[in-house]
Design a protein around this motif. Structure first.
Motif, PDB file in Angstrom:
ATOM      1  N   GLN A   1       0.965  -1.269   0.074  1.00 47.29           N
ATOM      2  CA  GLN A   1       0.021  -0.100  -0.020  1.00 47.29           C
ATOM      3  C   GLN A   1       0.846   1.438  -0.021  1.00 47.29           C
ATOM      4  N   ARG A   2       1.776   1.205   0.869  1.00 47.77           N
ATOM      5  CA  ARG A   2       2.921   2.421   0.823  1.00 47.77           C
ATOM      6  C   ARG A   2       3.309   2.660  -0.843  1.00 47.77           C
ATOM      7  N   PHE A   3       3.829   1.422  -1.315  1.00 43.57           N
ATOM      8  CA  PHE A   3       4.645   1.650  -2.680  1.00 43.57           C
ATOM      9  C   PHE A   3       3.501   2.345  -3.555  1.00 43.57           C
ATOM     10  N   ALA A   4       2.366   1.638  -3.631  1.00 41.38           N
ATOM     11  CA  ALA A   4       1.408   2.303  -4.347  1.00 41.38           C
ATOM     12  C   ALA A   4       1.132   3.877  -4.245  1.00 41.38           C
ATOM     13  N   ALA A   5       0.899   4.107  -2.953  1.00 42.42           N
ATOM     14  CA  ALA A   5       0.348   5.498  -2.342  1.00 42.42           C
ATOM     15  C   ALA A   5       1.861   6.235  -2.720  1.00 42.42           C
ATOM     16  N   GLY A   6       2.992   6.085  -2.948  1.00 39.14           N
ATOM     17  CA  GLY A   6       4.118   6.740  -3.209  1.00 39.14           C
ATOM     18  C   GLY A   6       4.552   6.904  -4.739  1.00 39.14           C
ATOM     19  N   ASN A   7       3.614   6.181  -5.556  1.00 40.44           N
ATOM     20  CA  ASN A   7       3.757   6.094  -6.998  1.00 40.44           C
ATOM     21  C   ASN A   7       2.426   6.629  -7.827  1.00 40.44           C
ATOM     22  N   LEU A   8       1.783   7.551  -6.984  1.00 39.14           N
ATOM     23  CA  LEU A   8       0.471   7.856  -7.890  1.00 39.14           C
ATOM     24  C   LEU A   8       0.555   9.156  -8.771  1.00 39.14           C
ATOM     25  N   SER A   9       1.601   9.694  -8.749  1.00 43.90           N
ATOM     26  CA  SER A   9       1.935  10.859  -9.588  1.00 43.90           C
ATOM     27  C   SER A   9       1.687  10.788 -11.137  1.00 43.90           C
ATOM     28  N   ASN A  10       1.733   9.469 -11.524  1.00 38.82           N
ATOM     29  CA  ASN A  10       1.270   9.173 -12.746  1.00 38.82           C
ATOM     30  C   ASN A  10      -0.146   8.740 -13.205  1.00 38.82           C
ATOM     31  N   LEU A  11      -1.017   8.647 -11.974  1.00 35.30           N
ATOM     32  CA  LEU A  11      -2.158   8.333 -12.269  1.00 35.30           C
ATOM     33  C   LEU A  11      -3.125   9.293 -12.920  1.00 35.30           C
ATOM     34  N   ARG A  12      -3.596   9.263 -13.975  1.00 40.28           N
ATOM     35  CA  ARG A  12      -4.554  10.283 -14.655  1.00 40.28           C
ATOM     36  C   ARG A  12      -5.480  10.485 -13.725  1.00 40.28           C
ATOM     37  N   GLY A  13      -5.872  12.091 -13.750  1.00 37.94           N
ATOM     38  CA  GLY A  13      -7.038  12.649 -13.000  1.00 37.94           C
ATOM     39  C   GLY A  13      -6.424  13.862 -12.242  1.00 37.94           C
ATOM     40  N   SER A  14      -7.283  14.222 -11.299  1.00 38.19           N
ATOM     41  CA  SER A  14      -7.034  15.486 -10.477  1.00 38.19           C
ATOM     42  C   SER A  14      -6.063  15.352  -9.473  1.00 38.19           C
ATOM     43  N   ASN A  15      -5.753  16.075  -8.653  1.00 37.14           N
ATOM     44  CA  ASN A  15      -4.818  15.876  -7.533  1.00 37.14           C
ATOM     45  C   ASN A  15      -6.003  15.533  -6.461  1.00 37.14           C
ATOM     46  N   GLU A  16      -6.834  15.815  -6.528  1.00 40.53           N
ATOM     47  CA  GLU A  16      -8.023  15.624  -5.435  1.00 40.53           C
ATOM     48  C   GLU A  16      -8.294  14.041  -5.512  1.00 40.53           C
ATOM     49  N   GLN A  17      -8.471  13.500  -6.812  1.00 44.92           N
ATOM     50  CA  GLN A  17      -8.601  12.133  -6.916  1.00 44.92           C
ATOM     51  C   GLN A  17      -7.521  11.277  -6.331  1.00 44.92           C
ATOM     52  N   ARG A  18      -6.178  11.737  -6.781  1.00 39.33           N
ATOM     53  CA  ARG A  18      -4.990  11.082  -6.095  1.00 39.33           C
ATOM     54  C   ARG A  18      -4.867  11.100  -4.545  1.00 39.33           C
ATOM     55  N   LEU A  19      -5.371  12.267  -4.097  1.00 37.51           N
ATOM     56  CA  LEU A  19      -5.204  12.114  -2.462  1.00 37.51           C
ATOM     57  C   LEU A  19      -6.396  11.368  -1.853  1.00 37.51           C
ATOM     58  N   ARG A  20      -7.340  11.012  -2.796  1.00 36.37           N
ATOM     59  CA  ARG A  20      -8.748  10.205  -2.219  1.00 36.37           C
ATOM     60  C   ARG A  20      -8.250   8.743  -2.103  1.00 36.37           C
ATOM     61  N   VAL A  21      -7.342   8.615  -3.437  1.00 33.80           N
ATOM     62  CA  VAL A  21      -6.902   7.055  -3.617  1.00 33.80           C
ATOM     63  C   VAL A  21      -5.604   6.874  -2.407  1.00 33.80           C
ATOM     64  N   ARG A  22      -4.728   8.048  -2.181  1.00 28.12           N
ATOM     65  CA  ARG A  22      -3.909   7.646  -1.201  1.00 28.12           C
ATOM     66  C   ARG A  22      -4.690   7.353   0.155  1.00 28.12           C
ATOM     67  N   GLY A  23      -5.609   8.182   0.356  1.00 20.06           N
ATOM     68  CA  GLY A  23      -6.544   7.800   1.451  1.00 20.06           C
ATOM     69  C   GLY A  23      -6.894   6.565   1.741  1.00 20.06           C
ATOM     70  N   TRP A  24      -7.282   5.943   0.573  1.00 19.51           N
ATOM     71  CA  TRP A  24      -8.123   4.544   0.507  1.00 19.51           C
ATOM     72  C   TRP A  24      -6.679   3.550   0.841  1.00 19.51           C
ATOM     73  N   LEU A  25      -5.605   3.796   0.250  1.00 19.71           N
ATOM     74  CA  LEU A  25      -4.433   2.949   0.359  1.00 19.71           C
ATOM     75  C   LEU A  25      -3.695   3.084   1.906  1.00 19.71           C
ATOM     76  N   GLU A  26      -3.858   4.057   2.617  1.00 20.31           N
ATOM     77  CA  GLU A  26      -3.005   4.339   3.677  1.00 20.31           C
ATOM     78  C   GLU A  26      -4.097   4.363   4.733  1.00 20.31           C
ATOM     79  N   GLN A  27      -5.343   4.576   4.891  1.00 17.96           N
ATOM     80  CA  GLN A  27      -6.155   4.863   5.738  1.00 17.96           C
ATOM     81  C   GLN A  27      -7.438   3.864   5.831  1.00 17.96           C
ATOM     82  N   GLY A  28      -7.456   3.431   4.803  1.00 15.58           N
ATOM     83  CA  GLY A  28      -8.769   2.450   4.365  1.00 15.58           C
ATOM     84  C   GLY A  28     -10.054   3.371   4.202  1.00 15.58           C
ATOM     85  N   ALA A  29      -9.834   4.640   3.462  1.00 16.47           N
ATOM     86  CA  ALA A  29     -11.115   5.549   3.176  1.00 16.47           C
ATOM     87  C   ALA A  29     -11.602   4.758   2.244  1.00 16.47           C
TER      88      ALA A  29
END
Length: 214
Positions: A130-158
């Protein structure tokens, strides 16, 4: 720009011109006929709205506000109206457009697939992946808000659903998880784990086939 962001922008641009039920009807028209068209189709969209509206619209002003919302900062947009739109469609006896329904179904399948993948990992390996994926989200297409929400899913189970990812973004995210599995387990075991997870989710007979995410 993702469908979720475009819907927020159109909703924001329209919000000052229509009462809630009329606003949702206009937004539903945009989503069903114009969401996948290029930006210059906004004039065609407003022409159809004007033709069906019972009052005179300030089309030039409305056009400027829509363009401003589509090109302006995400922080200026209203929250995604998808829940209200879904409720309005249900009251009207209408279904969601195919493209919207497909994205929702793809998200449900992705969540089932990622849950199976995660459940098969050792307790110590899961947070590393999960940390690996969260640390490599910069190339995920979409908005910064979407990437932050994905990071929250990976790191906090949001809730991942709140990110409103489309099919291509889900494929990107799954590929990122697969790269992480290859990193920690090796490509042979990673392929085995992904194949097994796909087979398990296929047995659930969800509306969106998991192989379409590969």
């Amino acid at each position: 720009m993702s469908l979720t962001t475009r819907r927020r922008a159109i909703y924001t641009g329209l919000a000052g011109h229509f009462a809630e039920d009329e606003l949702l009807a206009v937004l539903a028209l945009w989503e069903s006929k114009y969401a996948d068209k290029p930006p210059f189709a906004l004039n065609e969209f407003l022409g159809e709205v004007a033709a069906t509206s019972e009052r005179k619209l300030e089309r030039a002003k409305l056009y400027r506000e829509l363009v401003g919302a589509l090109t302006g900062p995400l922080s200026a947009l209203l929250p995604d109206p998808e829940p209200q739109l879904l409720s309005w469609r249900q009251r009207m006896g209408l279904g969601a457009p195919a493209s919207v329904a497909a994205d929702v179904q793809a998200r449900h399948t992705f969540e089932a697939l990622s849950r199976v993948l995660f459940n098969e990992l050792d307790a110590g390996l899961l947070p590393r992946l999960q940390r690996f994926a969260a640390g490599n989200l910069s190339n995920l297409r979409g908005s910064n808000e979407q990437r932050l929400r994905v990071r929250g899913w990976l790191e906090q189970g949001a809730e991942l659903e709140l990110a409103g990812l489309g099919l291509e973004q889900l494929r990107q995210l799954l590929n990122l998880l697969y790269i992480g599995l290859c990193e920690y387990l090796g490509p042979v075991v990673a392929d085995q784990r992904l194949t097994q997870a796909v087979q398990q989710v296929e047995a659930l007979h969800l509306a969106f086939a998991p192989r379409k995410l590969l």
